[in-house]
Scaffold this active site. Structure first.
Site, PDB file in Angstrom:
ATOM      1  N   GLU A 385       0.818  -1.216   0.000  1.00 31.55           N
ATOM      2  CA  GLU A 385       0.000   0.000   0.000  1.00 31.55           C
ATOM      3  C   GLU A 385       0.849   1.262   0.000  1.00 31.55           C
ATOM      4  OE1 GLU A 385      -3.711   2.056   2.492  1.00 31.55           O
ATOM      5  OE2 GLU A 385      -2.863   0.131   3.139  1.00 31.55           O
ATOM      6  N   LYS A 402      -8.614  -0.847   1.189  1.00 29.17           N
ATOM      7  CA  LYS A 402      -9.664  -1.219   2.127  1.00 29.17           C
ATOM      8  C   LYS A 402     -10.470  -2.336   1.495  1.00 29.17           C
ATOM      9  CE  LYS A 402      -9.368   0.287   6.058  1.00 29.17           C
ATOM     10  NZ  LYS A 402      -8.244  -0.639   6.139  1.00 29.17           N
TER      11      LYS A 402
END
Length: 595
Positions: A385, A402
């Protein structure tokens, strides 16, 4: 929810027209405008003219700052909190250094790749005081460049920062000769870094032709506890590790995985032979018939280690905390809370560079990293990420994750899981709220109207998981610095929840220890005011002989406590197994199991 007074022109609406998923936000604003126009129809003309005059002279809100609409003297938008955001002041650029670099074309694969390059130049007993921002997963052009280096240049230094109560903190600066100074920073670490990044200047012509953004500067990490310098009220738990730690990288190796090129760079204020020495070593490595290998032996592994990681919370405790999060959500305290926990294990005298090689093999990632500091602190990171990036064109980019699900054992099962994640209402809700939060964060420092979402809720696949990723971009305002941009968005919204400040308070009340480095970010700050930072997840932090792994997940109204626990375990699996497998491989132990 909407309300209208029966006789007076009073209207109220609870709505989120700022959300990326809203299709009627503009219409709602038009409706209110038309209601106002209709109300004044039939009123006397003097009242209408007075209202128009007041409107045209009023102050308008832009990105959190007030500005007179027709003020010709205003050349930039002032920021309300001048203690946090400052203009880039060119008068501070007092040091002038020279940047030299060379390009070695198509050499990386000829010398055995990134691992062999790192081992040849920085491995073995030289692994102390080294860094490696490692694009170990380069498929689909998720990442292109890797940066590595270590202590050696005359300008090298390490800075170590620890927060103090109630504000500020102590910073230790150690130079290339091993001399160190300790200073109290009343204004905090971000203020210090802002001044550092504006204190050195070199000719832009020096880096013409380089295809990457980092030309020298700081490489290291920002711990989660620095949230108190970004608006959070307090840290309930104190970190055992430093709250920030960086190397000043004056000598640097860059690998271009797209073209297989190697760049060697040196920043200096005096003549140096470093470029010649490194080029000679790489040329010798190319000519060698036996590239260097890891020199780990079973004797380097302590035989007294336990065979399991121990979690700060049991399964039942974690699930109870999920339920507490959902009560906060039902009570209107938050929309989404990213609950986390930590797992720890004593590992003794393990070969940590070998552990990192094992982790990057088992769980390659585009934003992986190796950081080895002097304070018995080593970070083995395999993060997928990106937190935030600022490029040379002033474009800010965030890529929050997410929504996570395991890979399948067969192609059919794998595709089923991928589709399940893509169409999950719960995971879409998680992702949407963080996208909206980051659009707001970037909007504080970006040009009005420039923040957009080119990719929304796309599924990316990695070695062990599928993840749902969105991309948010915006054009940075010219009057804010690189550090201003980071402070506007730190910590990453994907690790806090929404709204961010209240969510962090609630999480502090539920979590039983400091997150430390986990949930912070690793990356670089360059002296050309660019940076690239990841989110510290899927990471093993080794401090004073103990390995810790953080993991968690976003809790929303649709969450299941059982499924949230399973997702947390899934996210911890790759780094935990890397430690256990590496111990088993070299210590001759029975098969390890984690709990």
């Amino acid at each position: 929810m909407g309300i209208m007074h029966s006789t007076r022109p009073h209207y109220g609406l609870q709505f989120h027209p700022e959300s990326i998923a809203t299709c009627h936000g503009s219409q709602i604003f038009k409706n209110f405008r038309e209601i106002t126009q209709d109300f004044w129809v039939g009123k006397d003309s003097s009242s209408i003219s007075e209202r128009k005059l007041q409107y045209n002279a009023c102050m308008q809100v832009k990105n959190g700052s007030w500005q007179f609409k027709n003020n010709p003297k205003s050349n930039y938008l002032p920021i309300l909190d001048t203690n946090h955001f400052k203009m880039v002041n060119s008068s501070n650029l007092t040091k002038f250094l020279k940047l030299e670099w060379r390009k070695l074309e198509h050499l990386s694969c000829q010398v055995g790749g990134a691992e062999n390059i790192f081992l040849e130049l920085f491995g073995d007993d030289k692994a102390g005081n080294t860094f490696w921002l490692d694009s170990s997963s380069t498929e689909k052009r998720r990442a292109r460049f890797s940066f590595m280096g270590g202590k050696g240049g005359s300008l090298w230094k390490q800075i170590t920062f620890r927060l103090s109560e109630p504000s500020g903190g102590h910073i230790i600066i150690e130079d290339a000769q091993g001399l160190s100074t300790t200073t109290f920073l009343k204004d905090g670490f971000f203020h210090f870094m802002n001044e550092e990044l504006q204190s050195i200047h070199y000719d832009e012509k020096d880096y013409e032709g380089l295809p990457f953004e980092f030309y020298g500067g700081y490489i290291g990490y920002l711990g989660y506890g620095l949230k108190v310098e970004c608006g959070a009220a307090y840290n309930r738990h104190k970190a055992e590790t430093p709250d920030a730690c960086f190397f000043f990288a004056d000598n640097l190796i860059v690998i271009d995985h797209s073209n297989d090129d190697i760049y060697i760079l040196s920043i200096h204020d005096q003549s140096t032979t470093w470029l010649d020495d490194v080029e000679q070593k790489l040329t010798s490595l190319k000519a060698s018939s036996a590239p260097p290998k890891t020199k780990t032996s079973p004797s380097q592994i302590s035989a007294k280690n336990n065979s399991v990681f121990l979690s700060n919370k049991t399964r039942e405790q974690y699930m109870e905390d999920v339920e507490k999060c959902q009560k906060f959500i039902r009570d209107g305290e938050s929309y989404e809370l990213c609950l986390t926990t930590q797992m720890r294990k004593k590992i003794g005298d393990m070969d940590l560079l070998g552990l990192y090689f094992h982790l990057r093999e088992k769980n390659p990632a585009p934003y992986a990293a190796w950081l080895n500091f002097k304070q018995h602190l080593t970070i083995c990171c395999s993060s997928p990420e990106r937190f935030l990036r600022l490029d040379r064109d002033g474009i800010l980019e965030a890529k929050p994750i997410k929504g996570t699900i395991a890979r399948g054992f067969t192609p059919e099962e794998d595709e089923m899981f991928r589709s399940q994640l893509q169409h999950s209402e719960k995971d879409q809700a998680e992702n949407l709220m963080i996208v909206d939060l980051l659009r707001n964060d970037l909007g504080r420092v970006c040009e009005p109207g420039s923040v957009h979402v080119p990719h929304l809720m796309e599924v990316e696949s990695y070695a062990t998981v599928h993840t749902m990723v969105s991309t948010i971009q915006g054009k940075k305002q010219p009057n804010v610095s690189a550090i201003d941009c980071v402070r506007a968005a730190f910590p990453g919204g994907s690790m806090t929840g929404a709204p961010k400040l209240r969510s962090m308070e609630l999480l502090d009340s539920l979590e039983t220890c400091s997150r430390g480095i986990y949930s912070g970010c690793i990356g670089f700050f360059s002296y050309n005011q660019t940076f690239d930072l990841n989110i510290v997840i899927r990471t093993v932090v080794v401090h004073e002989g103990e390995a810790s792994v953080g993991a968690g997940g976003a809790v929303v109204a649709l969450s299941s406590p059982e499924q949230e626990y399973k997702e947390m375990v899934l996210k911890a699996t790759a780094p935990v197994n890397a430690v256990l497998e590496y111990q088993h491989k070299f210590a001759g132990k029975e098969e390890c199991e984690s709990r």
